[in-house]
Design a protein around this motif. Structure first.
Motif, PDB file in Angstrom:
ATOM      1  N   ILE A  33       0.829  -1.211   0.000  1.00 20.97           N
ATOM      2  CA  ILE A  33       0.000   0.000   0.000  1.00 20.97           C
ATOM      3  C   ILE A  33       0.867   1.266   0.000  1.00 20.97           C
ATOM      4  CG2 ILE A  33      -0.304   0.042   2.509  1.00 20.97           C
ATOM      5  CD1 ILE A  33      -3.169   1.101   2.003  1.00 20.97           C
ATOM      6  N   ALA A  34       2.013   1.214   0.681  1.00 23.32           N
ATOM      7  CA  ALA A  34       2.898   2.379   0.739  1.00 23.32           C
ATOM      8  C   ALA A  34       3.506   2.689  -0.629  1.00 23.32           C
ATOM      9  CB  ALA A  34       3.999   2.149   1.775  1.00 23.32           C
ATOM     10  N   ASP A  35       3.619   1.680  -1.495  1.00 22.67           N
ATOM     11  CA  ASP A  35       4.201   1.881  -2.823  1.00 22.67           C
ATOM     12  C   ASP A  35       3.289   2.678  -3.743  1.00 22.67           C
ATOM     13  OD1 ASP A  35       6.277   0.274  -1.923  1.00 22.67           O
ATOM     14  OD2 ASP A  35       5.494  -1.532  -2.910  1.00 22.67           O
ATOM     15  N   TYR A  36       2.001   2.773  -3.401  1.00 24.72           N
ATOM     16  CA  TYR A  36       1.034   3.413  -4.282  1.00 24.72           C
ATOM     17  C   TYR A  36       0.734   4.860  -3.880  1.00 24.72           C
ATOM     18  CZ  TYR A  36       0.489  -1.548  -5.129  1.00 24.72           C
ATOM     19  OH  TYR A  36       0.733  -2.873  -5.378  1.00 24.72           O
ATOM     20  N   ALA A  37       1.425   5.374  -2.872  1.00 21.65           N
ATOM     21  CA  ALA A  37       1.225   6.747  -2.419  1.00 21.65           C
ATOM     22  C   ALA A  37       1.723   7.706  -3.501  1.00 21.65           C
ATOM     23  CB  ALA A  37       1.938   6.971  -1.107  1.00 21.65           C
TER      24      ALA A  37
END
Length: 169
Positions: A33-37
Protein backbone atom coordinates in the motif's frame (compact mmCIF):
# COMPACT_ATOMS: atom_id res chain seq x y z
CA UNK A 1 -10.39 13.17 -10.89
CA UNK A 2 -10.76 11.60 -14.29
CA UNK A 3 -8.46 8.59 -13.94
CA UNK A 4 -9.99 5.49 -12.35
CA UNK A 5 -8.99 4.87 -8.78
CA UNK A 6 -8.93 1.73 -6.67
CA UNK A 7 -9.62 1.49 -2.93
CA UNK A 8 -6.42 0.10 -1.40
CA UNK A 9 -7.02 0.63 2.31
CA UNK A 10 -8.91 2.26 5.15
CA UNK A 11 -8.03 4.22 8.25
CA UNK A 12 -9.12 2.71 11.56
CA UNK A 13 -8.48 5.79 13.70
CA UNK A 14 -5.58 6.98 15.81
CA UNK A 15 -2.72 4.78 17.00
CA UNK A 16 -1.17 6.42 20.02
CA UNK A 17 -1.09 10.15 20.67
CA UNK A 18 1.48 11.39 18.13
CA UNK A 19 -0.67 11.41 14.97
CA UNK A 20 -0.12 7.87 13.73
CA UNK A 21 -3.11 6.05 12.28
CA UNK A 22 -4.29 2.44 12.29
CA UNK A 23 -4.21 1.34 8.67
CA UNK A 24 -5.94 -1.65 7.10
CA UNK A 25 -4.53 -2.59 3.70
CA UNK A 26 -6.68 -4.25 1.02
CA UNK A 27 -3.65 -5.10 -1.15
CA UNK A 28 -2.61 -8.68 -1.95
CA UNK A 29 0.75 -7.76 -0.39
CA UNK A 30 -0.46 -5.61 2.52
CA UNK A 31 2.77 -3.60 2.83
CA UNK A 32 2.60 -2.65 -0.87
CA UNK A 33 0.00 0.00 0.00
CA UNK A 34 2.90 2.38 0.74
CA UNK A 35 4.20 1.88 -2.82
CA UNK A 36 1.03 3.41 -4.28
CA UNK A 37 1.22 6.75 -2.42
CA UNK A 38 0.18 9.45 -2.66
CA UNK A 39 -3.22 8.11 -1.72
CA UNK A 40 -6.43 10.10 -1.83
CA UNK A 41 -9.77 10.18 -0.08
CA UNK A 42 -12.79 8.89 -2.02
CA UNK A 43 -13.68 12.34 -3.34
CA UNK A 44 -10.04 12.97 -4.33
CA UNK A 45 -9.97 16.21 -2.35
CA UNK A 46 -7.27 15.15 0.11
CA UNK A 47 -3.94 13.52 -0.75
CA UNK A 48 -1.66 11.74 1.69
CA UNK A 49 1.91 10.55 1.49
CA UNK A 50 2.10 7.39 3.58
CA UNK A 51 4.85 5.74 5.59
CA UNK A 52 4.25 2.48 7.45
CA UNK A 53 5.95 2.63 10.85
CA UNK A 54 5.24 -0.91 12.12
CA UNK A 55 2.93 -3.88 11.92
CA UNK A 56 0.16 -4.04 14.52
CA UNK A 57 -2.79 -6.35 15.12
CA UNK A 58 -5.07 -6.32 12.05
CA UNK A 59 -2.91 -3.95 10.02
CA UNK A 60 -0.24 -1.31 10.37
CA UNK A 61 0.59 1.83 12.27
CA UNK A 62 1.33 4.53 9.71
CA UNK A 63 2.12 8.19 9.28
CA UNK A 64 0.10 10.27 6.83
CA UNK A 65 1.37 13.61 5.60
CA UNK A 66 -0.38 16.49 7.34
CA UNK A 67 -1.59 14.36 10.26
CA UNK A 68 0.35 15.25 13.41
CA UNK A 69 -2.10 14.90 16.30
CA UNK A 70 -4.28 12.19 17.79
CA UNK A 71 -7.35 14.35 17.11
CA UNK A 72 -6.51 14.65 13.40
CA UNK A 73 -5.92 10.89 13.20
CA UNK A 74 -9.19 10.12 15.01
CA UNK A 75 -11.08 12.43 12.62
CA UNK A 76 -9.97 10.17 9.73
CA UNK A 77 -11.47 7.00 11.23
CA UNK A 78 -13.38 5.11 8.54
CA UNK A 79 -11.87 7.04 5.62
CA UNK A 80 -11.08 4.86 2.61
CA UNK A 81 -7.80 5.44 0.77
CA UNK A 82 -7.53 5.26 -3.02
CA UNK A 83 -4.65 4.86 -5.45
CA UNK A 84 -4.61 5.81 -9.11
CA UNK A 85 -5.35 2.72 -11.20
CA UNK A 86 -2.24 3.17 -13.35
CA UNK A 87 -0.01 2.96 -10.24
CA UNK A 88 -1.12 -0.61 -9.52
CA UNK A 89 0.67 -3.65 -10.92
CA UNK A 90 -0.62 -5.58 -13.92
CA UNK A 91 -2.58 -8.73 -13.13
CA UNK A 92 -2.57 -12.19 -14.72
CA UNK A 93 -5.12 -12.76 -17.49
CA UNK A 94 -7.71 -14.34 -15.19
CA UNK A 95 -7.62 -11.67 -12.46
CA UNK A 96 -9.24 -8.24 -12.51
CA UNK A 97 -9.42 -5.11 -10.41
CA UNK A 98 -13.03 -4.41 -9.44
CA UNK A 99 -12.66 -0.87 -10.80
CA UNK A 100 -11.90 -2.30 -14.26
CA UNK A 101 -15.16 -4.28 -14.32
CA UNK A 102 -17.54 -1.47 -13.37
CA UNK A 103 -19.30 -0.06 -16.42
CA UNK A 104 -18.59 -3.01 -18.73
CA UNK A 105 -21.44 -4.09 -21.00
CA UNK A 106 -23.04 -7.40 -20.00
CA UNK A 107 -24.15 -9.78 -22.75
CA UNK A 108 -25.60 -13.26 -22.52
CA UNK A 109 -23.96 -16.17 -24.35
CA UNK A 110 -26.21 -15.51 -27.36
CA UNK A 111 -25.01 -11.89 -27.63
CA UNK A 112 -28.16 -10.22 -26.23
CA UNK A 113 -27.52 -7.16 -24.08
CA UNK A 114 -28.46 -7.58 -20.43
CA UNK A 115 -27.16 -4.28 -19.07
CA UNK A 116 -23.91 -3.12 -17.50
CA UNK A 117 -21.85 -3.93 -14.43
CA UNK A 118 -22.93 -1.43 -11.78
CA UNK A 119 -20.72 -2.73 -8.93
CA UNK A 120 -18.71 -5.68 -7.70
CA UNK A 121 -19.47 -7.01 -4.23
CA UNK A 122 -17.41 -9.32 -2.03
CA UNK A 123 -19.21 -10.54 1.07
CA UNK A 124 -16.68 -13.26 1.81
CA UNK A 125 -18.15 -16.16 -0.15
CA UNK A 126 -16.97 -14.96 -3.56
CA UNK A 127 -17.43 -11.92 -5.74
CA UNK A 128 -20.80 -10.95 -7.18
CA UNK A 129 -21.35 -8.74 -10.22
CA UNK A 130 -24.24 -6.32 -9.81
CA UNK A 131 -25.87 -5.88 -13.22
CA UNK A 132 -28.41 -3.21 -14.05
CA UNK A 133 -30.22 -3.18 -17.39
CA UNK A 134 -32.14 -0.36 -19.08
CA UNK A 135 -35.58 -1.90 -18.43
CA UNK A 136 -34.84 -3.41 -15.03
CA UNK A 137 -36.47 -2.11 -11.87
CA UNK A 138 -33.76 -3.59 -9.66
CA UNK A 139 -30.25 -4.83 -10.26
CA UNK A 140 -29.36 -8.51 -10.45
CA UNK A 141 -26.43 -10.20 -8.69
CA UNK A 142 -24.47 -12.76 -10.70
CA UNK A 143 -21.82 -14.98 -9.10
CA UNK A 144 -18.44 -14.00 -10.56
CA UNK A 145 -17.39 -17.56 -11.36
CA UNK A 146 -16.13 -19.18 -14.56
CA UNK A 147 -19.46 -21.02 -14.88
CA UNK A 148 -21.58 -17.84 -14.72
CA UNK A 149 -19.09 -15.41 -16.26
CA UNK A 150 -17.08 -17.37 -18.82
CA UNK A 151 -15.61 -14.31 -20.59
CA UNK A 152 -14.33 -10.94 -19.44
CA UNK A 153 -12.94 -8.87 -22.30
CA UNK A 154 -11.53 -5.59 -21.01
CA UNK A 155 -10.26 -4.62 -24.46
CA UNK A 156 -13.78 -4.56 -25.93
CA UNK A 157 -15.45 -3.48 -22.69
CA UNK A 158 -17.78 -6.43 -22.27
CA UNK A 159 -18.58 -9.38 -20.06
CA UNK A 160 -20.29 -12.52 -21.35
CA UNK A 161 -22.51 -14.19 -18.76
CA UNK A 162 -24.36 -17.48 -18.57
CA UNK A 163 -26.79 -16.60 -15.77
CA UNK A 164 -28.75 -19.16 -13.78
CA UNK A 165 -32.17 -19.96 -15.26
CA UNK A 166 -34.79 -17.28 -14.60
CA UNK A 167 -32.40 -14.66 -13.22
CA UNK A 168 -33.17 -12.05 -15.88
CA UNK A 169 -36.89 -12.75 -16.30
Amino acid sequence: MTEPRVCVGAIGGAFGVMGEVRLKSFCADPQAIADYAPLTTEDGATRFDLRITRAIAQGFAARLSGVTTKEQADALKGVSLFAERDQLPSLPDDEFYHADLIGLAVLDTGGASLGAVKAVHDHGAGDLLEVLGPNMRASVLIPFTKACVPTVDLATGRVIVDPPEGLFE
